[in-house]
Enzyme design. Structure first.
Site, PDB file in Angstrom:
ATOM      1  N   ASP A  90       0.865  -1.176   0.000  1.00  0.00           N
ATOM      2  CA  ASP A  90       0.000   0.000   0.000  1.00  0.00           C
ATOM      3  C   ASP A  90       0.907   1.234   0.000  1.00  0.00           C
ATOM      4  O   ASP A  90       2.086   1.144   0.351  1.00  0.00           O
ATOM      5  CB  ASP A  90      -0.882  -0.046   1.252  1.00  0.00           C
ATOM      6  CG  ASP A  90      -1.655   1.238   1.458  1.00  0.00           C
ATOM      7  OD1 ASP A  90      -2.313   1.679   0.509  1.00  0.00           O
ATOM      8  OD2 ASP A  90      -1.589   1.793   2.569  1.00  0.00           O
ATOM      9  N   ASP A 139      -1.807  -0.844   5.969  1.00  0.00           N
ATOM     10  CA  ASP A 139      -2.076  -0.311   7.308  1.00  0.00           C
ATOM     11  C   ASP A 139      -3.527   0.055   7.544  1.00  0.00           C
ATOM     12  O   ASP A 139      -3.893   0.417   8.654  1.00  0.00           O
ATOM     13  CB  ASP A 139      -1.211   0.927   7.550  1.00  0.00           C
ATOM     14  CG  ASP A 139      -1.685   2.111   6.712  1.00  0.00           C
ATOM     15  OD1 ASP A 139      -2.004   1.909   5.522  1.00  0.00           O
ATOM     16  OD2 ASP A 139      -1.742   3.236   7.241  1.00  0.00           O
ATOM     17  N   ASP A 186      -7.010  -2.297   3.200  1.00  0.00           N
ATOM     18  CA  ASP A 186      -5.993  -3.303   2.873  1.00  0.00           C
ATOM     19  C   ASP A 186      -6.335  -4.688   3.411  1.00  0.00           C
ATOM     20  O   ASP A 186      -5.634  -5.661   3.115  1.00  0.00           O
ATOM     21  CB  ASP A 186      -4.627  -2.883   3.440  1.00  0.00           C
ATOM     22  CG  ASP A 186      -4.150  -1.559   2.869  1.00  0.00           C
ATOM     23  OD1 ASP A 186      -4.239  -1.381   1.645  1.00  0.00           O
ATOM     24  OD2 ASP A 186      -3.692  -0.718   3.655  1.00  0.00           O
TER      25      ASP A 186
END
Length: 648
Positions: free
Chosen positions: A435, A532, A536
């Site tokens: 990410d 995080d 995700d």
């Protein structure tokens, strides 16, 4: 209820497997896991069906014990057991030396005909006092159809002792009249016990080193605190109290150099540099070496150190709810999750003892068949040597020692391994899907969100420490990196080029990340995902290894198997390297454990006699070799590697 309690009497992986089985078979127990190295059992049970007392009784029944008194720690139990073991080792060597001195005619009793009786007494003393725990454990295991290291040692020593007792009183009348030369072998059980107990003593010291990083983490939180109270006149007084008695709302005084005893909020702070501010070393949580300035109203955490100034903290979270206790439970929990290699090794170790008894029986029969009853003493000694030398202790220690060292060293590097299987899998990853915001980059906290679009990229999302270097290191190790973000194409392309990432995708939704992970997996890649946020979580759940960052959302960290604390992405490379080194140690340990048995068992059985070489491993030397094999496995796991720098 889920409880972790100390276990007494564990000597090998077969022991931990038997305790696990006994707990799981107890009505009301949902799950149980026993750690050989931590000497503890984590039990998930229904309080309405069973109790700790009932679980203790079930474990006692097979020769082990649970310490259910909450006031006694695993460390206290181990220290007490270690002191007792040292005394037994000393007495065992005194008895062994006395028996050897008489056997080798270095010392002679007043009546030469009483030599065997004197050796019998010293050997019996060693068995009753020094080896009592071994024999009790062996007996309880045998009546339940189990076999472990104690079973092997007890059988070999008791058979040679009883055979020697028989020869002492009936040797001449039974063997002598038939022209068979007879001897006593009291030195064998005495030396076996001395070597075995010494080996266990050295193992305990080595295992303490193996788990030192874990213990250090578990001992970070202070045990006492200074409670602040006001009297009727408004004057403050402080009193020292156990940390376990702290309640939310209590005010606690913390001086310079002291650890904060609970998660809470600063209500007063003072230092020589500035009013209403203290500096707190939070490196244990963030990895940042520079102490952070904290003012009234700021959050502080248990275990962190007030490096400059003094303060008063209002407790908000205590006990198992604190950040350091959550970290500790993650690390402890990772040791309860066994890797596929460890489970396979445990199964092999459990089958090993019956196989050893079979090999010993075949050895005995072959000697008698080849040489007749005149070879009875030799056949008996060869069978006993096989039983002693083939103890599976080294095999059982091979995997957990390496994993424990790896997980402990990862914790020191602020890498929390929640599942030991993840430590095994990390070395195999081909692709890391990352990410962007919050994982690769950090938004600039000094700008207003409304102005962000008007600023250059480097002034609005900065890169985390070592981001570009980490991408390069991963690629050099054959791990490709994919950048996935819901941000605009130009922003994602900018940061991809900035870090050297070749594959990137913008304007993605949570399902798109999951789809990429599954597609790569279906193409045969081992995929790790690091993120995080809530967006995700789908991809994290689909990945072979899920990683999150310490400031991530709770749900992301719950799913993650590995948590990177702090903002230094170099920890990702460290985790991969540590996984590779740890599993290399596992395979080295297993290789030497198996080689040891492959070589030692035939030599103990007397295979060299077939080739005209009249030499074999005696039972007492077999005991020494068995102890050294276990110690070598633990020592190999602790062996430093300069290439890993500050991880080690």
């Amino acid at each position: 209820m889920k409880k972790t309690v100390p276990v007494v009497g564990l000597a090998c992986s077969a022991c931990s497997a038997h305790v696990e089985a006994a707990l799981r078979e107890t009505e009301g127990v949902r799950e149980a896991s026993v750690s050989l190295l931590l000497r503890s059992a984590t039990i998930d049970f229904d309080e309405s069906v069973t109790s700790l007392e009932a679980l203790k009784a079930a474990v006692n029944d097979i020769g082990y014990d649970l310490v259910i008194d909450g006031g006694i720690s695993v460390r206290a139990v181990e220290e007490r057991a270690y002191k007792v073991l040292k005394r037994r080792v000393l007495l065992a060597w005194i008895c062994a030396a006395a028996v050897m001195s008489v056997s080798m005619h270095w010392l002679r009793p007043g009546d030469a005909d009483m030599s065997n009786q004197v050796m019998l007494l010293f050997a019996l003393l060693s068995i009753i006092v020094c080896g009592r725990q071994i024999f009790v454990s062996a007996y309880k295991n045998i009546i339940h159809g189990h076999a472990n290291m104690d079973t092997l040692v007890a059988l070999s020593t008791s058979v040679t002792f009883l055979f020697s007792v028989f020869n002492t009183f009936f040797g001449s009348s039974v063997w002598g009249v038939r022209g068979i030369v007879w001897h006593t072998y009291f030195d064998t059980p005495a030396m076996i016990l001395a070597f075995v107990l010494t080996g266990r003593l050295l193992e305990e010291r080595a295992k303490t080193s193996t788990t030192s990083a874990i213990r250090e983490l578990m001992s970070i939180a202070p045990t006492t605190a200074k409670l602040v109270k006001e009297d009727a006149d408004g004057r403050e007084t402080t009193s020292e109290i156990p940390v376990s008695t702290i309640r939310p709302g209590d005010r606690l005084a913390v001086g310079a150099g002291c650890r904060i005893p609970a998660d809470g909020v600063l209500v007063r702070a003072e230092s020589f540099m500035t009013a209403d501010e203290v500096y707190v070393d939070e490196s244990m949580l963030t990895g940042e070496p520079t102490p952070a300035g904290r003012r009234s109203g700021d959050r502080v955490y248990a275990g962190t150190i007030v490096s400059q100034g003094s303060c008063v903290v209002e407790a908000r979270l205590t006990g198992t709810d604190t950040a350091i206790e959550r970290i500790t439970s993650i690390v402890r929990g990772s040791l309860e999750h066994k890797t596929p290699v460890e489970r396979a090794t445990d199964r092999a170790a459990a089958l090993f003892a019956p196989a050893v008894f079979l090999i010993a029986a075949v050895t005995f029969v072959c000697w008698i068949a080849a040489c007749g009853m005149s070879a009875l003493p030799t056949a008996l000694m060869a069978a006993m040597a096989v039983i002693v030398v083939a103890c599976p202790c080294a095999m059982g220690l091979a995997t957990p020692t390496a994993l424990t060292v790896g997980i402990g060293r990862a914790a020191k590097r602020h890498i929390l391994i929640k599942d030991a299987a993840a430590l095994e899998m990390l070395r195999r990853i081909d692709v890391l899907v990352a990410d962007k915001t919050g994982t690769l980059t950090i938004p600039n906290p000094n700008i207003n969100f409304a102005r962000a679009d008007n600023l250059p990229y480097e002034e609005r999302e900065t890169l985390k420490a070592n981001a570009r270097e980490t991408v390069g290191e991963l690629q050099s190790r054959g791990i490709d990196v994919y950048l996935m973000s819901g941000d605009r194409a130009e922003a994602v392309e900018y940061w991809a080029k900035k870090t050297g990432i070749r594959h990137w995708q913008s304007d993605v939704r949570p399902g798109d990340k999951e789809e990429l992970v599954r597609r790569l997996h279906n193409e045969g890649y081992i995929v790790a995902m690091i993120g995080d946020g809530i967006n995700d979580t789908q991809a994290l759940a689909a990945a072979d290894v899920a990683l999150s960052v310490g400031r991530g959302t709770d749900v992301a960290m719950d799913i993650a198997q590995v948590i990177i604390q702090g903002d230094d992405l170099g920890a990702i490379t460290d985790a991969v390297d540590l996984s590779r080194r740890t599993m290399r140690l596992v395979w080295q340990n297993l290789f030497w454990a198996f080689i040891y048995n492959i070589v030692s068992i035939p030599l103990a059985a007397g295979v060299l006699y077939i080739f005209g070489i009249h030499w074999s491993i005696s039972p007492m030397w077999a005991a020494l070799l068995m102890a050294l094999s276990s110690i070598s496995v633990v020592a190999n796991s602790l062996r430093p590697q300069a290439s890993f720098g500050n991880i080690l």
